[in-house]
Design a protein around this motif. Structure first.
Motif, PDB file in Angstrom:
ATOM      1  N   ILE A  79       0.958  -1.157   0.060  1.00  0.00           N
ATOM      2  CA  ILE A  79      -0.008  -0.035   0.114  1.00  0.00           C
ATOM      3  C   ILE A  79       0.820   1.256   0.009  1.00  0.00           C
ATOM      4  O   ILE A  79       0.643   2.286  -0.574  1.00  0.00           O
ATOM      5  N   GLU A  80       1.922   1.186   0.715  1.00  0.00           N
ATOM      6  CA  GLU A  80       2.701   2.314   0.981  1.00  0.00           C
ATOM      7  C   GLU A  80       3.670   2.682  -0.356  1.00  0.00           C
ATOM      8  O   GLU A  80       3.664   3.795  -0.504  1.00  0.00           O
ATOM      9  N   ILE A  81       3.809   1.838  -1.145  1.00  0.00           N
ATOM     10  CA  ILE A  81       4.641   2.007  -2.376  1.00  0.00           C
ATOM     11  C   ILE A  81       3.596   2.222  -3.493  1.00  0.00           C
ATOM     12  O   ILE A  81       3.780   3.022  -4.284  1.00  0.00           O
ATOM     13  N   PHE A  82       2.481   1.699  -3.627  1.00  0.00           N
ATOM     14  CA  PHE A  82       1.602   1.623  -4.744  1.00  0.00           C
ATOM     15  C   PHE A  82       0.795   2.958  -4.688  1.00  0.00           C
ATOM     16  O   PHE A  82       0.096   3.307  -5.772  1.00  0.00           O
ATOM     17  N   VAL A  83       0.370   3.390  -3.448  1.00  0.00           N
ATOM     18  CA  VAL A  83      -0.415   4.596  -3.376  1.00  0.00           C
ATOM     19  C   VAL A  83       0.100   5.804  -4.204  1.00  0.00           C
ATOM     20  O   VAL A  83      -0.430   6.452  -4.834  1.00  0.00           O
ATOM     21  N   PRO A  84       1.390   6.231  -3.573  1.00  0.00           N
ATOM     22  CA  PRO A  84       1.957   7.350  -4.196  1.00  0.00           C
ATOM     23  C   PRO A  84       2.498   7.003  -5.574  1.00  0.00           C
ATOM     24  O   PRO A  84       2.385   7.697  -6.553  1.00  0.00           O
ATOM     25  N   ALA A  85       2.793   5.594  -6.252  1.00  0.00           N
ATOM     26  CA  ALA A  85       3.124   5.370  -7.422  1.00  0.00           C
ATOM     27  C   ALA A  85       2.087   5.714  -8.459  1.00  0.00           C
ATOM     28  O   ALA A  85       2.168   5.914  -9.655  1.00  0.00           O
ATOM     29  N   TYR A  86       0.751   4.967  -8.029  1.00  0.00           N
ATOM     30  CA  TYR A  86      -0.265   5.249  -8.918  1.00  0.00           C
ATOM     31  C   TYR A  86      -1.441   6.001  -8.485  1.00  0.00           C
ATOM     32  O   TYR A  86      -2.486   6.491  -9.458  1.00  0.00           O
ATOM     33  N   GLY A  87      -1.300   6.653  -7.401  1.00  0.00           N
ATOM     34  CA  GLY A  87      -2.308   7.769  -6.795  1.00  0.00           C
ATOM     35  C   GLY A  87      -2.415   8.826  -7.805  1.00  0.00           C
ATOM     36  O   GLY A  87      -3.509   9.282  -8.017  1.00  0.00           O
ATOM     37  N   LYS A  88      -1.371   9.322  -8.403  1.00  0.00           N
ATOM     38  CA  LYS A  88      -1.483  10.444  -9.100  1.00  0.00           C
ATOM     39  C   LYS A  88      -2.528  10.299 -10.288  1.00  0.00           C
ATOM     40  O   LYS A  88      -3.014  11.316 -10.690  1.00  0.00           O
ATOM     41  N   SER A  89      -2.642   9.259 -10.921  1.00  0.00           N
ATOM     42  CA  SER A  89      -3.261   9.165 -12.120  1.00  0.00           C
ATOM     43  C   SER A  89      -4.859   8.996 -11.774  1.00  0.00           C
ATOM     44  O   SER A  89      -5.567   9.289 -12.483  1.00  0.00           O
ATOM     45  N   ILE A  90      -4.991   8.691 -10.651  1.00  0.00           N
ATOM     46  CA  ILE A  90      -6.433   8.918 -10.176  1.00  0.00           C
ATOM     47  C   ILE A  90      -6.889   9.946  -9.021  1.00  0.00           C
ATOM     48  O   ILE A  90      -7.764   9.968  -8.287  1.00  0.00           O
ATOM     49  N   GLY A  91      -5.706  10.956  -9.142  1.00  0.00           N
ATOM     50  CA  GLY A  91      -5.772  12.219  -8.164  1.00  0.00           C
ATOM     51  C   GLY A  91      -5.620  12.175  -6.947  1.00  0.00           C
ATOM     52  O   GLY A  91      -6.236  13.145  -5.900  1.00  0.00           O
ATOM     53  N   ILE A  92      -4.891  11.068  -6.452  1.00  0.00           N
ATOM     54  CA  ILE A  92      -4.424  11.340  -5.223  1.00  0.00           C
ATOM     55  C   ILE A  92      -3.022  11.730  -5.014  1.00  0.00           C
ATOM     56  O   ILE A  92      -2.175  10.881  -5.559  1.00  0.00           O
ATOM     57  N   SER A  93      -2.607  12.676  -4.400  1.00  0.00           N
ATOM     58  CA  SER A  93      -1.030  13.148  -4.267  1.00  0.00           C
ATOM     59  C   SER A  93      -0.259  12.250  -3.403  1.00  0.00           C
ATOM     60  O   SER A  93      -0.945  11.525  -2.442  1.00  0.00           O
ATOM     61  N   SER A  94       1.016  12.326  -3.576  1.00  0.00           N
ATOM     62  CA  SER A  94       1.789  11.184  -2.880  1.00  0.00           C
ATOM     63  C   SER A  94       1.786  11.752  -1.435  1.00  0.00           C
ATOM     64  O   SER A  94       2.186  10.946  -0.496  1.00  0.00           O
ATOM     65  N   THR A  95       1.597  12.866  -0.966  1.00  0.00           N
ATOM     66  CA  THR A  95       1.530  13.295   0.432  1.00  0.00           C
ATOM     67  C   THR A  95       0.273  12.462   0.998  1.00  0.00           C
ATOM     68  O   THR A  95       0.108  12.468   2.362  1.00  0.00           O
TER      69      THR A  95
END
Lengths: 298, 234
Positions: free
Chosen positions: A252-268
């Motif tokens: 979760i900690e790696i994939f959320v910032p890695a792919y979050g941007k494409s669905i509008g979640i910033s890495s913060t």
């Protein structure tokens, strides 16, 4: 695709490290129903013993790892004997507060001994090599961490499942009262549990230092908390749960910032999303993924 | 004398559960302590086994005072308790339960004793890879006795082995106990089921609220009017 493989390896690496630490929380809880809040600081001590082995004694990687696991294991057993054992009959709150105190003692003791400047982890412990496999760059550090963690887990699982000491550990977690009736000394089983749990945390500490080479006496706090949460999500008391929980948190900690941007979640948003997901798991399964509800015995 | 308890007092905090109990067990005997719920029977057995410590009194086994020893030291001397409610480890298989009971044994000795237990209780061998939780009450009691046989020792303490079992199963278990005794094991049996216990035992003691009120050979106790009225429904 290359990006995915890269992130997958990062996640496996981070998850393996969390898992190594989570195992100690889970095992100690299994036999004592104690959340050992000093465990994160034990992990930190493991990393520092690694510096001692590598820089002070000039040892190569494997002897440094073994030395740190032994020293940290002995430290864990000593802490149990000195700080927790006298409280066997005391309320659980007293023991938890003592564990927090032990953690503070380790952090600040080390701070006093080594100073407040963060130091970098010895670079020559594992000389980083990067291999290029069809566009995916793989460092030997990641492979070493993932493979070592898997081997250590397999070793622990074999001990717990196949040996009589492992049986005694499982038996204590089921019914503490009946274990002495089998001619088994509860104190010895508890010591062994601390020895195994803390030496795995030491391995986690050294590998963490190799992967993320900054060292300070407070490094165990954040990592320790996360590993604890991983153990709870996996089902505290079950070592498979600790392994799965650790890996899950890593992913979760790696994939959320890695792919979050494409669905509008910033890495913060990494931590809120990670822990939000874990909370949802706990709402659905309050005992964690592998946990079973504990019977209250009278 | 194999075993004797002298002036045993046990308290839970301020509540006295056992008030100066004395009794003996000779080598090769089956002796029973009978009495109603709350008479202090389990407390006495748990104290002998070292799960609890007496406030006063002696527990002498082969010349050693067990009163201050820890449970696993007492087991090493040869006194083994089959606890009330069986206390099977439900997360361990039948075989693992037996193996744990032989914790102090060499591998060869352990397998030898497990084989002997399987010969008393073929049911356990059939279910050796099943988890303890999945056994019926009768099978769990067999396993509890089996564990004590693996642990070994010369004196077996049994706390309410008939509890919650159908009469036919109780008879089976008691038959095995008689057989175990014939082969040399001394047995101290605590029971609410006075009828079965006195049929099996050579001698008995009647316990009431922490005191022994009657003692004698089983046939005499069975015939005594007090026991008839209080425990045998006669």
């Amino acid at each position: 695709m290359e990006f995915f493989v890269q992130q997958f390896l990062n996640a496996l690496q981070l998850g393996s490290l969390y898992a190594l630490i989570a195992l100690g929380y889970s095992m100690v809880y299994g036999v004592l129903l104690l959340i050992n809040f000093a465990h994160g600081d034990i992990f930190m001590m493991g990393a520092f013993f690694g510096v001692f082995g590598s820089i002070t004694l000039g040892l190569p990687f494997v002897p440094t790892l073994l030395l740190s696991m032994i020293l940290t294991g002995l430290l864990g057993v000593t802490i149990e004997r000195v700080a927790y054992k006298p409280l066997r009959q005391a309320s659980r709150l007293s023991v938890v507060i003592t564990a927090l105190g032990v953690g503070l003692l380790l952090e600040n003791g080390l701070l006093a001994l080594t100073g407040a400047n963060p130091r970098s982890y010895p670079q020559d412990l594992v000389t980083t090599k990067v291999y290029d496999l069809g566009g995916v760059s793989i460092s030997n550090v990641k492979i070493i961490i993932i493979v070592l963690a898997a081997l250590l887990f397999a070793g622990l699982y074999t001990i717990v499942q196949r040996t009589k000491w492992g049986m005694a550990m499982r038996a204590i977690s089921y019914d503490k009262f009946a274990v002495p009736l089998m001619g088994v000394s509860q104190d010895q089983v508890i010591s062994l549990t601390f020895l195994l749990g803390t030496s795995l945390a030491a391995a986690g500490g050294i590998l963490w230092g190799v992967a993320f080479p900054v060292l300070n006496p407070y490094m165990g706090l954040r990592v320790g908390w996360k590993a604890f949460i991983a153990a709870v999500v996996g089902g505290i008391g079950d070592i498979r749960g600790a392994a799965v929980g650790g890996l899950l948190l890593g992913f979760i900690e790696i994939f959320v910032p890695a792919y979050g941007k494409s669905i509008g979640i910033s890495s913060t948003w990494r931590d809120p999303v990670a822990f939000g997901l874990l909370l949802i798991i706990l709402v659905v399964r309050p005992t964690g993924l592998f946990g079973v509800a504990r019977r209250q015995k009278v | 004398m194999l075993f004797s308890v002298r002036d045993l007092h046990v308290s839970y905090g301020n509540i006295k559960a056992v008030h100066g109990v004395s009794f003996d067990v000779e080598e090769g005997e089956i002796v029973t302590l009978i009495g109603a719920n709350g008479a202090g029977k389990s407390t006495i057995l748990n104290t002998i086994a070292g799960l609890q410590h007496p406030t006063q009194g002696e527990i002498v086994y082969r010349g050693n005072n067990l009163a201050r020893m820890s449970a696993h030291e007492i087991i090493k001397r040869g006194v083994v308790l089959v606890p009330e409610g069986r206390r099977i480890f439900g997360n361990l298989t039948v075989y693992e339960n037996l193996r744990l009971a032989g914790f102090q044994l060499s591998r060869a000795e352990l397998e030898e004793r497990i084989k002997r237990v399987y010969s008393y209780f073929p049911r356990l061998e059939e279910r050796r890879n099943q988890l303890g939780d999945t056994l019926s009450g009768g099978e769990q009691q067999m396993l509890a006795v089996g564990r004590a046989l693996v642990t070994g020792g010369d004196l077996m303490l049994l706390d309410e082995p008939s509890m919650g079992l159908a009469p036919i199963l109780v008879q089976q278990i008691f038959e095995i106990l008689r057989e175990i005794n014939r082969q040399g094991k001394t047995i101290l049996l605590v029971e609410q089921n006075a009828h079965m216990a006195l049929k099996l035992a050579h001698r008995g003691y009647v316990l009431e609220t922490g005191n022994i009120v009657l003692a004698g050979p089983s046939q005499e106790l069975v015939a005594s009017p007090e026991v008839q009225r209080a425990y045998l429904g006669g």
